[in-house]
Design a protein around this motif. Structure first.
Motif, PDB file in Angstrom:
ATOM      1  N   ARG A   1      -5.478  70.142  31.839  1.00 29.93           N
ATOM      2  CA  ARG A   1      -6.773  69.608  31.462  1.00 29.93           C
ATOM      3  C   ARG A   1      -6.566  68.452  30.473  1.00 29.93           C
ATOM      4  NH1 ARG A   1     -10.251  74.143  29.311  1.00 29.93           N
ATOM      5  NH2 ARG A   1     -10.003  74.719  31.481  1.00 29.93           N
ATOM      6  N   PRO A   2      -7.196  67.313  30.686  1.00 29.45           N
ATOM      7  CA  PRO A   2      -7.048  66.205  29.733  1.00 29.45           C
ATOM      8  C   PRO A   2      -7.429  66.657  28.319  1.00 29.45           C
ATOM      9  CG  PRO A   2      -8.136  65.448  31.716  1.00 29.45           C
ATOM     10  CD  PRO A   2      -8.022  66.951  31.822  1.00 29.45           C
ATOM     11  N   GLY A   3      -6.642  66.232  27.356  1.00 27.94           N
ATOM     12  CA  GLY A   3      -6.888  66.617  25.971  1.00 27.94           C
ATOM     13  C   GLY A   3      -6.061  67.805  25.515  1.00 27.94           C
ATOM     14  N   THR A   4      -5.231  68.339  26.398  1.00 24.95           N
ATOM     15  CA  THR A   4      -4.378  69.477  26.060  1.00 24.95           C
ATOM     16  C   THR A   4      -3.360  69.082  24.995  1.00 24.95           C
ATOM     17  OG1 THR A   4      -4.588  70.452  28.250  1.00 24.95           O
ATOM     18  CG2 THR A   4      -2.651  71.089  26.981  1.00 24.95           C
ATOM     19  N   VAL A   5      -3.087  70.000  24.077  1.00 27.76           N
ATOM     20  CA  VAL A   5      -2.009  69.836  23.106  1.00 27.76           C
ATOM     21  C   VAL A   5      -0.919  70.826  23.509  1.00 27.76           C
ATOM     22  CG1 VAL A   5      -1.316  70.057  20.695  1.00 27.76           C
ATOM     23  CG2 VAL A   5      -3.566  69.106  21.266  1.00 27.76           C
ATOM     24  N   LEU A   6       0.264  70.317  23.771  1.00 28.77           N
ATOM     25  CA  LEU A   6       1.391  71.135  24.192  1.00 28.77           C
ATOM     26  C   LEU A   6       2.263  71.443  22.985  1.00 28.77           C
ATOM     27  CD1 LEU A   6       3.088  72.404  26.472  1.00 28.77           C
ATOM     28  CD2 LEU A   6       4.159  70.158  26.779  1.00 28.77           C
ATOM     29  N   VAL A   7       2.540  72.721  22.767  1.00 33.85           N
ATOM     30  CA  VAL A   7       3.372  73.154  21.646  1.00 33.85           C
ATOM     31  C   VAL A   7       4.569  73.907  22.212  1.00 33.85           C
ATOM     32  CG1 VAL A   7       3.463  74.525  19.527  1.00 33.85           C
ATOM     33  CG2 VAL A   7       1.348  73.327  20.153  1.00 33.85           C
ATOM     34  N   ASN A   8       5.759  73.452  21.871  1.00 32.79           N
ATOM     35  CA  ASN A   8       6.985  74.100  22.318  1.00 32.79           C
ATOM     36  C   ASN A   8       7.651  74.760  21.121  1.00 32.79           C
ATOM     37  OD1 ASN A   8       9.370  74.934  23.444  1.00 32.79           O
ATOM     38  ND2 ASN A   8      10.173  72.892  23.823  1.00 32.79           N
ATOM     39  N   THR A   9       7.523  76.077  21.037  1.00 28.16           N
ATOM     40  CA  THR A   9       8.183  76.825  19.961  1.00 28.16           C
ATOM     41  C   THR A   9       9.411  77.554  20.486  1.00 28.16           C
ATOM     42  OG1 THR A   9       6.789  78.765  20.339  1.00 28.16           O
ATOM     43  CG2 THR A   9       6.029  77.159  18.694  1.00 28.16           C
ATOM     44  N   ALA A  10       9.776  77.244  21.720  1.00 30.13           N
ATOM     45  CA  ALA A  10      10.927  77.910  22.348  1.00 30.13           C
ATOM     46  C   ALA A  10      12.154  77.012  22.244  1.00 30.13           C
ATOM     47  CB  ALA A  10      10.596  78.254  23.797  1.00 30.13           C
ATOM     48  N   ARG A  11      12.642  76.551  23.358  1.00 32.22           N
ATOM     49  CA  ARG A  11      13.856  75.744  23.407  1.00 32.22           C
ATOM     50  C   ARG A  11      13.521  74.329  23.874  1.00 32.22           C
ATOM     51  NH1 ARG A  11      16.836  77.578  20.201  1.00 32.22           N
ATOM     52  NH2 ARG A  11      18.477  76.275  21.020  1.00 32.22           N
TER      53      ARG A  11
ATOM     54  N   ALA B   1      -3.118  65.298  24.672  1.00 36.67           N
ATOM     55  CA  ALA B   1      -3.639  64.726  23.424  1.00 36.67           C
ATOM     56  C   ALA B   1      -2.587  64.774  22.332  1.00 36.67           C
ATOM     57  CB  ALA B   1      -4.885  65.484  22.977  1.00 36.67           C
ATOM     58  N   GLY B   2      -1.637  65.713  22.455  1.00 34.44           N
ATOM     59  CA  GLY B   2      -0.604  65.827  21.443  1.00 34.44           C
ATOM     60  C   GLY B   2       0.531  66.707  21.900  1.00 34.44           C
TER      61      GLY B   2
END
Length: 104
Positions: free
Chosen positions: A8-18, A37-38
């Motif tokens: 979905r446009p505007g999604t913020v992706l956070v990678n706390t894994a690898r 979005a970030g």
């Protein structure tokens, strides 16, 4: 890139894994295209020199947060890691299997 394009446009992706779970070039492109979005991560891909990462491009700086692999460096996390290591060492000395064996 295909999975990012479906977000979905505007999604913020956070990678706390690898870091190797993420295609940095695809994430940078999704940010540039406005799909994301970030982006936030605890570290960058170790195969890429940090200065060469497309996620550190000046035009993306306002939408990217990267820590120097310190996300788990809280007092509680460090205490827990030490306690778990000690518990496993004691278990091995007693002849028991460690609860958290290293598999690599």
């Amino acid at each position: 890139a295909e999975r990012l394009a479906g977000m979905r446009p505007g999604t913020v992706l956070v990678n706390t894994a690898r870091p190797d779970l993420i295609d940095e070039q695809a994430v940078a492109q999704a940010l540039a295209d406005g799909i994301l979005a970030g982006y936030a991560a605890d570290t960058l891909d170790g195969d890429t020199a940090a200065s060469a990462s497309p996620l550190l491009a000046p035009e993306l700086a306002a939408r990217v947060i990267v820590t120097p692999h310190l996300g788990a460096q809280t007092t509680q996390a460090v205490d827990n890691m030490g306690r778990m290591s000690l518990d496993d060492a004691i278990a091995v000395l007693r002849g028991d299997a460690p609860a958290h064996p290293v598999t690599r």
